[in-house]
Enzyme design. Structure first.
Site, PDB file in Angstrom:
ATOM      1  N   SER A  40      34.488   6.734 -20.202  1.00  0.00           N
ATOM      2  CA  SER A  40      33.615   7.850 -19.470  1.00  0.00           C
ATOM      3  C   SER A  40      34.467   8.964 -19.159  1.00  0.00           C
ATOM      4  CB  SER A  40      33.062   6.868 -17.821  1.00  0.00           C
ATOM      5  OG  SER A  40      34.275   6.277 -17.735  1.00  0.00           O
ATOM      6  N   SER A  42      35.397  10.187 -16.066  1.00  0.00           N
ATOM      7  CA  SER A  42      36.361   9.801 -14.733  1.00  0.00           C
ATOM      8  C   SER A  42      37.699  10.283 -14.590  1.00  0.00           C
ATOM      9  CB  SER A  42      35.783   8.530 -14.007  1.00  0.00           C
ATOM     10  OG  SER A  42      37.208   7.392 -15.044  1.00  0.00           O
ATOM     11  N   LYS A 119      41.977   4.243 -14.031  1.00  0.00           N
ATOM     12  CA  LYS A 119      42.304   5.239 -12.691  1.00  0.00           C
ATOM     13  C   LYS A 119      44.219   4.945 -13.169  1.00  0.00           C
ATOM     14  CE  LYS A 119      37.453   5.212 -12.327  1.00  0.00           C
ATOM     15  NZ  LYS A 119      36.787   6.204 -12.587  1.00  0.00           N
ATOM     16  N   SER A 226      33.723  10.258 -11.016  1.00  0.00           N
ATOM     17  CA  SER A 226      34.253   9.234 -10.553  1.00  0.00           C
ATOM     18  C   SER A 226      34.224   8.149  -9.683  1.00  0.00           C
ATOM     19  CB  SER A 226      36.498   9.547 -10.270  1.00  0.00           C
ATOM     20  OG  SER A 226      37.009   8.394 -10.561  1.00  0.00           O
TER      21      SER A 226
END
Length: 278
Positions: A40, A42, A119, A226
């Site tokens: 993705s 994010s 992250k 996100s």
């Protein structure tokens, strides 16, 4: 008979070779490096959809989360790390544990779903984290921000999931230029990285999060796109992440594919081979 014996021995040797190869690969993946494919957007622009990297599992030591999961729905495989190493879970400790640093890009297990997420580590145990008008605050102090132009990409489906990017310059038709404001964010320990902004939304205005002992607070670099620690787990976010859920640190991109599959070599991004993750 002799010919049959030779054939039988050859088959057995092949089976042993495959078994040992899988065993060595499993040990390597469990103890040292785990491959990770970015699904993705994010973490744009630090990480793009289709980036392929190895996660350094030695950086923070080992816990139940260090055991690899093998989930391939099309083949009916669903072997989770907790199925194999769940007996290690629960005390929030690690073997040969190392402390992560603020600003590390970390792969971790979602505390509820068990899925792997990637992250940036923003909040350490005891920190007070807040976002005010889109600006990150740590212990009541705004982080340093510097405008850094505009991030541009083509508005088109991306990756195997065919995700379309969100754009600051409004709805953009397929093939158009999708833009996001870019800034350089510098954390209190001096780590600088790029963040992207799309618009004003609820995640730009949060309450104060006090990070519990033994837990961490994560955010994506693509701040308005996100699902991270700003959202509680029941609302689709990740909340605070326990120490034992860390898998490893992302250090370097090996290669990157802009197409639907990593095997579509003609879509590989030549400028991202062996690129360090900062």
């Amino acid at each position: 008979m002799a010919e049959q014996a030779k054939t039988g021995n050859a088959v057995w040797e092949t089976i042993k070779t495959v078994f040992y190869a899988l065993l060595i690969a499993g040990v390597f993946r469990t103890l040292f490096f785990q491959p990770f494919w970015i699904p993705s957007g994010s973490m744009k622009q630090t990480l793009l959809i289709g980036d392929f990297l190895f996660v350094n599992k030695m950086a923070y030591g080992y816990s139940y989360a260090s055991c690899p999961s093998l989930i391939i729905p099309s083949f009916g495989l669903n072997i989770d790390a907790e199925d194999v190493c769940g007996w290690m879970k629960g005390d929030n400790t690690r073997v040969l544990g190392g402390e992560p640093e603020r600003g590390d890009v970390v792969v971790f297990r979602h505390p509820v779903t068990g899925r792997d997420y990637i992250k940036r580590l923003i909040g350490l145990p005891g920190d007070k984290i807040q976002v005010k008008d889109g600006v990150l605050q740590i212990d009541g102090q705004a982080v340093e921000l510097q405008d850094d132009g505009v991030f541009e990409e083509i508005a088109a489906p991306q990756g195997p999931q065919r995700l379309r990017p969100r754009c600051e310059n409004g709805p953009v038709g397929t093939g158009g230029v999708c833009q996001k404001s870019r800034q350089i964010e510098t954390l209190p320990n001096g780590v600088s990285h790029e963040i992207l902004n799309i618009g004003n939304q609820s995640s730009d205005h949060t309450g104060i999060y006090v990070v519990p002992e033994g837990h961490y607070f994560f955010m994506g670099d693509n701040r308005d796109n996100s699902a991270d620690s700003r959202l509680p787990q029941p609302a689709g976010g990740v909340g605070f992440v326990p120490y034992e859920n860390l898998i490893g640190r992302a250090d370097r991109i090996m290669f990157s594919s802009a197409g639907r599959s990593m095997f579509f070599f003609w879509t590989w991004r030549g400028d991202r081979f062996f690129k360090g993750v900062e």
